[in-house]
Structures are given as structure tokens and as C-alpha cells.
Write a protein that holds these residues in place. Structure first.
Motif, PDB file in Angstrom:
ATOM      1  N   UNK A 153     -89.912   8.834  28.651  1.00 52.27           N
ATOM      2  CA  UNK A 153     -90.945   9.473  27.840  1.00 52.27           C
ATOM      3  C   UNK A 153     -92.339   8.935  28.149  1.00 52.27           C
ATOM      4  N   UNK A 154     -92.468   7.624  28.272  1.00 54.46           N
ATOM      5  CA  UNK A 154     -93.770   7.043  28.592  1.00 54.46           C
ATOM      6  C   UNK A 154     -93.597   5.582  28.963  1.00 54.46           C
ATOM      7  N   UNK A 155     -94.683   4.994  29.444  1.00 48.99           N
ATOM      8  CA  UNK A 155     -94.724   3.552  29.738  1.00 48.99           C
ATOM      9  C   UNK A 155     -95.925   2.950  29.021  1.00 48.99           C
ATOM     10  N   UNK A 168     -90.911   0.502  29.115  1.00 51.73           N
ATOM     11  CA  UNK A 168     -90.692   1.944  29.271  1.00 51.73           C
ATOM     12  C   UNK A 168     -89.950   2.473  28.056  1.00 51.73           C
ATOM     13  N   UNK A 169     -90.417   3.617  27.553  1.00 52.22           N
ATOM     14  CA  UNK A 169     -89.735   4.295  26.461  1.00 52.22           C
ATOM     15  C   UNK A 169     -88.775   5.315  27.056  1.00 52.22           C
ATOM     16  N   UNK A 170     -87.490   5.116  26.810  1.00 56.47           N
ATOM     17  CA  UNK A 170     -86.450   6.007  27.303  1.00 56.47           C
ATOM     18  C   UNK A 170     -85.882   6.841  26.153  1.00 56.47           C
ATOM     19  N   UNK A 171     -85.455   8.037  26.487  1.00 61.98           N
ATOM     20  CA  UNK A 171     -84.746   8.901  25.544  1.00 61.98           C
ATOM     21  C   UNK A 171     -83.326   9.098  26.050  1.00 61.98           C
ATOM     22  N   UNK A 172     -82.344   8.851  25.191  1.00 65.51           N
ATOM     23  CA  UNK A 172     -80.949   9.113  25.519  1.00 65.51           C
ATOM     24  C   UNK A 172     -80.555  10.414  24.843  1.00 65.51           C
ATOM     25  N   UNK A 173     -80.233  11.420  25.634  1.00 62.68           N
ATOM     26  CA  UNK A 173     -79.859  12.737  25.131  1.00 62.68           C
ATOM     27  C   UNK A 173     -78.336  12.843  25.048  1.00 62.68           C
ATOM     28  N   UNK A 174     -77.857  13.537  24.032  1.00 62.43           N
ATOM     29  CA  UNK A 174     -76.436  13.811  23.929  1.00 62.43           C
ATOM     30  C   UNK A 174     -75.710  13.025  22.861  1.00 62.43           C
ATOM     31  N   UNK A 187     -87.078  -5.853  33.076  1.00 57.76           N
ATOM     32  CA  UNK A 187     -85.727  -6.354  33.374  1.00 57.76           C
ATOM     33  C   UNK A 187     -84.664  -5.501  32.685  1.00 57.76           C
ATOM     34  N   UNK A 188     -85.125  -4.419  32.075  1.00 52.60           N
ATOM     35  CA  UNK A 188     -84.258  -3.492  31.351  1.00 52.60           C
ATOM     36  C   UNK A 188     -83.577  -4.131  30.144  1.00 52.60           C
ATOM     37  N   UNK A 189     -84.265  -5.103  29.553  1.00 53.82           N
ATOM     38  CA  UNK A 189     -83.800  -5.697  28.313  1.00 53.82           C
ATOM     39  C   UNK A 189     -84.503  -5.020  27.136  1.00 53.82           C
ATOM     40  N   UNK A 216     -93.646   7.190  19.604  1.00 53.74           N
ATOM     41  CA  UNK A 216     -92.419   7.869  20.007  1.00 53.74           C
ATOM     42  C   UNK A 216     -92.165   9.117  19.144  1.00 53.74           C
ATOM     43  N   UNK A 217     -92.553   9.060  17.883  1.00 50.06           N
ATOM     44  CA  UNK A 217     -92.412  10.241  17.032  1.00 50.06           C
ATOM     45  C   UNK A 217     -93.296  11.377  17.530  1.00 50.06           C
ATOM     46  N   UNK A 218     -94.533  11.049  17.907  1.00 50.72           N
ATOM     47  CA  UNK A 218     -95.461  12.074  18.392  1.00 50.72           C
ATOM     48  C   UNK A 218     -94.973  12.681  19.708  1.00 50.72           C
ATOM     49  N   UNK A 219     -94.441  11.853  20.589  1.00 54.01           N
ATOM     50  CA  UNK A 219     -93.955  12.361  21.868  1.00 54.01           C
ATOM     51  C   UNK A 219     -92.774  13.319  21.687  1.00 54.01           C
TER      52      UNK A 219
END
Length: 661
Positions: A153-155, A168-174, A187-189, A216-219
């Protein structure tokens, strides 16, 4: 966005000899309520996660081992869940076989799919995100069912203590009706996961929590706005629904062979089809075999996700009452629903106020003094809230102050009954309405129980003691007369008692049993297993308590006490079940339909514009295939929903959020 686990502070143990550890805090509306520690040791990770939410909340420890692809090789979760019921979950992968046992299911299959824990924590969400980053197309099949996909979604560079940390802001779909989002560092933590209600935050990042939830709500809202136009039809001229059976909420009767004409966002004509003329060029919808009703109301919701709006509208719920929320989050969501930039119902908001303490509610509106209480009521009045909702930790002596101040401003007063009071005392001190039927039952329980109803006791005491109450007894009948004389309204949220008292491990949550197969796979799994019973004796006892609650609901209705339908649970589907339960309790079907339409609109203060199908009123309507006055379950057969004159196909709305036809 909804957190993986709802629900402070417990001791979090760092494993001896650990190579490294990461510490997090759990915030509820910005307040410290718990924590999480993630420790690497002996080739795996140990997770300790705990928080307190009004006496509830999980306390679990998990051991995980993952392979080079990020997938689980072994997992264990032990402790207690949000309702303090025991958790002992296990997963193991040997060769090509995956085996698991959880509270709501178990299995053993030949599969390399990613196992999704039933009792997850934010770190488990991060483990899934890391596995998705390694997966082809950033997509993985899930066990027991489903598929997850990862997008960016964004960095942003975050300030964690004295460090500048790129994230990084990630979205998990599903996983649910809308994407689940979380922030990972380079480091993906995990550094942040959650929302305004509950958030798990890397220590040192707390000052940025509010900013990150808003971002994140706005995005997510902007993404949803792009899709909204394809899910609605804005008529360019009049719309006529012809040959339809019409539920007249004013008389609680059904009139066959009617035509309803809509022009713009208003109902222009209601007349017998045989005596009506449809304007040339009007869009005509044949209502043969169908029933047209005013849009339904859910009078107890908490809108914390844009997808809630689609769930409500797809089920024919065109009006809701939000019974407690972050005003800064609710206001823009309401505005987006009103403009139809986002799809959702009309919203009436109640302002939340509690007293401070370890069992205080999830919003930071805490009053200890009369002046603090008046200031909060003033705050909500200036924001246009027509109602105040008091909560369970407020000092009982402040109820009269709240009633005087709210009524002076023309606002309604409702809520939970503060601990240390009975419902009769709260109504006597000025409550116009009480949320949740359990307080009607608690009214007849001991002072020792009522002293603790700001915690989980207000839930468990119903299972333990409601069966001791006789709805036909003189004390209950006298109480009902008192409530009627006071014109008190009750918001029963009856599906909560079906879930808590009749739910069993390994079986679908009773309010969702009819539609569980339509839900997205992960939501479906999380909708299995409910209830407070531990063992056969408690199952039998709780069933008796449920019968008492049914009898109490019917007694209130028969005694002339006003009921409004609320759920405080999954939007849309649960409201339809709530209405079915009213009929099962013995309330006539046409009374149920009135309660869900004009009755609710009247209590919400919207009856001049909504709640019945009359010329001049706003065009908020529900068209169903069948006759809900003869079979209340026909409300589930919505073929068309109209809000503000705009047309919505329920099938398209459901498909957008992963619900099967």
C-alpha cells in the motif's frame, strides 16, 4: 481494517538463552492494555501475547518453527482465548502431510498450503506476510481453506525511539471481508498491526500509532471509493416497482398489488397498481411474488471497517445506529456513506462515555466528576450526536447528572448499567434505553453479581443464573410494568445469547449457521466454535438459561415495552438472524417487521423521513423474493436494495467482499 485478535497487561516471559527478542505493546484507544514478546531460540520463535479488554482478553504462548519458504513446520498455541476459555492448538508438517488440531476443527491432509492458526496473534500475521513475500506471485493457498495474496500500500520512514526505521505497509487479501494490513520493517519484522480500537505496536512507536491508523484507513478508503461506482445504479429518471406486495409499517399489514414510484431520492407515489399510471420512460421493476419493505435498521453497531457498509446494505440494512466509536474515525466514514463515495447505510451516532479504571471501555471518554461528564456530553452535542451511551465503569451516582444534562440538550440517554446498580435503578435515574437484554436479567440477580458487571461477569452470570428467573413471576411482571410506564426502550442484541448460551466447540456459531458456507473461507473457520459451556452439564444449564432469555424477551414485548433490533456483531447477516429469533421467542412476524423498520426509525428520531413506504419519504427500500410476513426468513432473499434512490444488487455487493450467492 480489523485486527487479527481483539480483545492488559500480563507478564511476558523472555525465553532463557534467547538469541534476540522484540517487545511490543497492545494499545486500546491509545491506552496500554497488554503486550507481546517475540523471542528467537533453538531454531524457532516463542510468542507471548496478552491483553485485557473489559475483563476479557487472550493470554497465549505460542512456539513456531518455519521452513526456508516461511511456512510452518510446527506450531503450538496454549493459554486462554478472548473469553478466557482454554486454548491448546497444534500443527505439524511431516513429509508432505500437514496435521492440525484446533478448538474449531482438526485435519490431516497431503498439502504444502500455509496453515492459518485459529488462535492467531499479530506475530502470526507477520509470519504469513513473510511467507507471502517469498511465494510466487505473493499468493498462497491456505489451510484449512482459502487463499491469501499480498500487496503493497505504501512505504514510510517511522520513528521508533531514537531510530529512523524504513517500513512498508502491506495488505493481506483473502482473510476477511476487507484486507488485513500490517507494517513490516526492512528485515520484514512486525512494527505495527491494528487500528484505533486495538493495535500491537513496536515499543517506541506508540506516539505514531494514531497517525498510522489514519493513514492506512485513508488508503483503504480511497481504494474502495474507486470500486464503489460499479456497484450501484443511479437512475436517470423515475423508477416504478409494480405489482408488488407492500408492507405498511404504520398498520403492520401487507397490501397486495401495489405500485411504488421513486423520483430522485424520494418516494413520489404509493398506489394500487390497477389505479396507477407509470410515467413514460420510467424504469419498471416487476414485483410479482415479491414484497417491498422500508429499509431495515440495526440499532446496535460499531462501524470500524468500510466493508461493514457493504455487508449492511447487501442485507437490506439501510440505517444503523453506531453505539460507540472514535468520533474522528466515524465522522468521515459517515460522510462517505452519505455521499455514496463509499457504500453503506445511514448512520445515527451515540456518544460513548465511561468511567476510568482497568475495565473501562475501548474509547478514551472517561468521566470521574460531574463537570467532566457534562463536558463530554457538550462535546457530543456539538458534534450532532442525538444520544449518549454510558458504560459499565461509570460511577452510579453520575447517572442522574448525565440524564439531566442530556435531556436538557434534547439528547437520549442509554447504555450499559454501571456496575453497582440494577437496571431498575438506572432507569429510575434517567435512562431512556438499555443496551443488551442481559441487564434485564441481571436486575434480578444478587448485589454481589451486579457489583462486578463492568467485567466478564455480565456475560457469564447469564449462563450461570438466568435459568433461575421466572419471566412469569410477580417481580418480573412488576418490572415490565415499570419499564412501560417509564417508556423505556430495550436493545436486546439477542443473537449474543444464542451464540454464548447455545454455541458449542466444533459447530457453527448459531447466529451464522444458516449462511456459514457463504462466508469467505477464513471468516467461515472463525465462525465455528462459540459459547461459554465447558462440558455437558454446562451445555444443559446454558440451554435452560437461553429459554429464560427467550421468555424474558417475549414478556417485555407482551408488556408493551419498546424493542429495537441491534446486533453488536457481524453486520447484516446477524440482524436478519436477530429478527428470526424474535419470532422464535413468540413475537408476531408483522410486529417484528415493524420493530425493524418504523419502530427503529422512530426511536432513532428519523420517522418523518424514513421507516415506512409513504409518498414524500426518502427512498430507502428493500425488495425481497417471498413474503416475510408469512416466513420471516424470506428477509434473507433480497433482490434489490435502494438507499437514497440509488439501486444496489445484493449479489454484487456480496461478491465484492467474498460472500458466495
Amino acid at each position: 481494517m480489523k485486527s487479527w485478535m481483539r480483545g492488559g497487561v500480563a507478564a511476558l516471559v523472555i525465553v532463557a538463552g534467547a538469541a534476540s527478542a522484540a517487545d511490543y505493546v497492545v494499545l486500546t484507544s491509545g491506552e496500554l492494555k497488554g503486550g507481546m514478546t517475540v523471542t528467537e531460540s533453538n531454531g524457532g520463535r516463542d510468542i507471548a501475547y496478552s491483553f485485557v479488554d473489559r475483563g476479557r482478553g487472550p493470554d497465549v504462548k505460542s512456539r513456531v518453527v518455519v521452513g526456508p519458504d516461511g511456512n510452518y513446520q510446527a506450531l503450538s498455541v496454549d493459554g486462554v482465548n478472548y473469553y478466557k476459555l482454554p486454548v491448546a492448538e497444534r500443527f505439524e508438517r511431516k513429509g508432505g502431510t500437514a496435521s492440525w488440531k484446533a478448538a474449531n476443527d482438526s485435519g490431516s491432509v497431503a498439502s504444502n498450503a500455509f496453515y492459518l492458526p485459529s488462535q492467531g496473534t499479530p506475530e502470526h500475521a507477520a509470519i504469513l506476510a513473510r511467507a507471502l513475500l517469498k511465494a510466487p506471485g505473493r499468493t498462497l493457498k491456505l489451510l484449512p481453506a482459502g487463499e491469501a495474496r499480498l500487496s503493497v500500500l505504501t512505504e514510510k520512514v517511522l520513528t521508533i525511539g531514537s531510530e529512523q526505521v524504513p517500513a512498508t505497509l502491506y495488505a493481506i487479501h483473502g482473510l476477511g471481508f476487507s484486507p488485513s494490513v500490517l507494517w513490516l520493517d526492512k528485515q520484514n519484522e512486525l512494527v505495527f498491526e491494528g487500528d484505533d480500537w486495538f493495535a500491537t505496536v513496536k515499543k517506541g512507536l506508540e506516539p505514531q500509532a494514531k497517525e498510522l491508523t489514519k493513514l492506512q484507513r485513508d488508503l483503504l478508503a480511497e481504494a474502495a471509493k474507486k470500486d464503489a461506482p460499479k456497484l450501484m445504479t443511479r437512475p436517470t429518471g423515475p423508477v416504478a416497482i409494480t405489482n408488488v406486495s407492500l408492507f405498511d409499517a404504520k398498520t403492520k399489514t401487507v397490501q397486495p398489488g401495489m405500485t411504488v414510484l421513486i423520483e430522485g431520492n424520494r418516494i413520489a407515489m404509493v398506489a394500487a397498481t390497477a389505479a396507477s399510471t407509470v410515467p413514460a420512460g420510467a424504469t419498471q421493476i416487476d414485483g410479482t411474488g415479491k414484497t417491498l419493505l422500508p429499509g431495515l435498521w440495526d440499532m446496535h453497531v460499531h462501524l470500524n471497517d468500510d466493508a461493514d457498509g457493504l455487508l449492511h446494505l447487501a442485507s437490506g440494512v439501510t440505517g444503523v445506529r453506531d453505539m460507540g466509536n472514535n468520533p474522528d474515525e466515524l465522522a468521515p466514514r459517515t460522510a462517505n456513506f452519505d455521499s455514496l463515495e463509499l457504500i453503506g447505510p445511514r448512520v445515527v451516532a451515540a456518544g460513548f462515555i465511561d468511567g476510568p479504571g482497568p475495565l473501562a471501555g475501548p474509547f478514551k471518554m472517561y468521566a470521574e466528576t460531574p463537570d467532566e461528564l457534562r463536558a463530554y456530553i457538550d462535546y457530543y452535542a456539538k458534534r450532532g450526536h442525538p444520544q449518549i451511551k454510558l458504560y459499565s465503569s461509570l460511577k452510579p451516582e453520575l447517572v442522574k447528572v448525565a440524564a439531566e444534562e442530556a435531556h436538557k440538550r434534547g439528547m437520549r440517554l442509554s447504555g450499559h448499567v454501571p456496575a453497582g446498580m440494577t437496571m431498575r435503578q438506572a432507569v429510575g435515574d434517567g435512562y431512556d434505553e438499555v443496551q443488551h437484554l442481559n441487564f434485564s436479567a441481571l436486575n434480578f440477580m444478587s448485589p454481589e453479581i451486579n457489583a462486578k458487571t463492568n467485567g466478564i461477569t455480565r456475560i457469564t452470570a447469564i449462563a450461570e443464573h438466568a435459568h433461575e428467573i421466572d419471566p412469569a413471576s410477580a417481580p418480573v411482571q412488576d418490572f415490565v410494568k415499570f419499564l412501560k410506564a417509564k417508556k423505556t426502550v430495550i436493545d436486546p442484541t439477542f443473537t449474543l445469547y444464542e451464540a454464548n448460551l447455545l454455541g458449542k466447540p466444533g459447530t457453527p456459531n448459531p447466529p451464522l449457521a444458516k449462511i456459514i458456507d457463504r462466508l469467505p473461507p477464513v471468516v467461515r473457520r472463525n465462525s465455528v466454535g462459540a459459547g461459554l459451556a465447558r462440558g455437558d452439564a454446562e451445555v444443559a444449564r446454558n440451554a435452560k438459561s437461553y429459554k429464560t432469555m427467550q421468555g424474558l424477551l417475549k414478556t417485555l414485548h407482551d408488556g408493551g415495552v419498546t424493542l429495537v433490533p441491534g446486533t453488536d456483531a457481524m453486520p447484516g447477516f446477524t440482524l436478519l438472524r436477530e429478527l428470526e429469533l424474535y419470532e422464535q421467542a413468540g413475537i408476531p412476524r408483522t410486529d417484528v417487521l415493524y420493530i425493524a423498520t418504523l419502530g427503529a426509525a422512530t426511536v432513532a428520531g428519523k420517522a418523518k423521513e424514513l421507516g415506512s413506504v409513504d409518498a414524500g419519504k426518502l427512498a430507502d427500500l428493500l425488495l425481497v423474493d417471498g413474503a416475510p410476513d408469512k416466513n420471516i426468513a424470506d428477509l434473507r432473499k433480497a433482490t434489490l436494495v435502494i438507499k437514497d434512490g440509488v439501486l444496489f444488487d445484493p449479489k454484487k455487493l456480496y461478491a465484492e467482499i467474498g460472500v458466495a450467492p
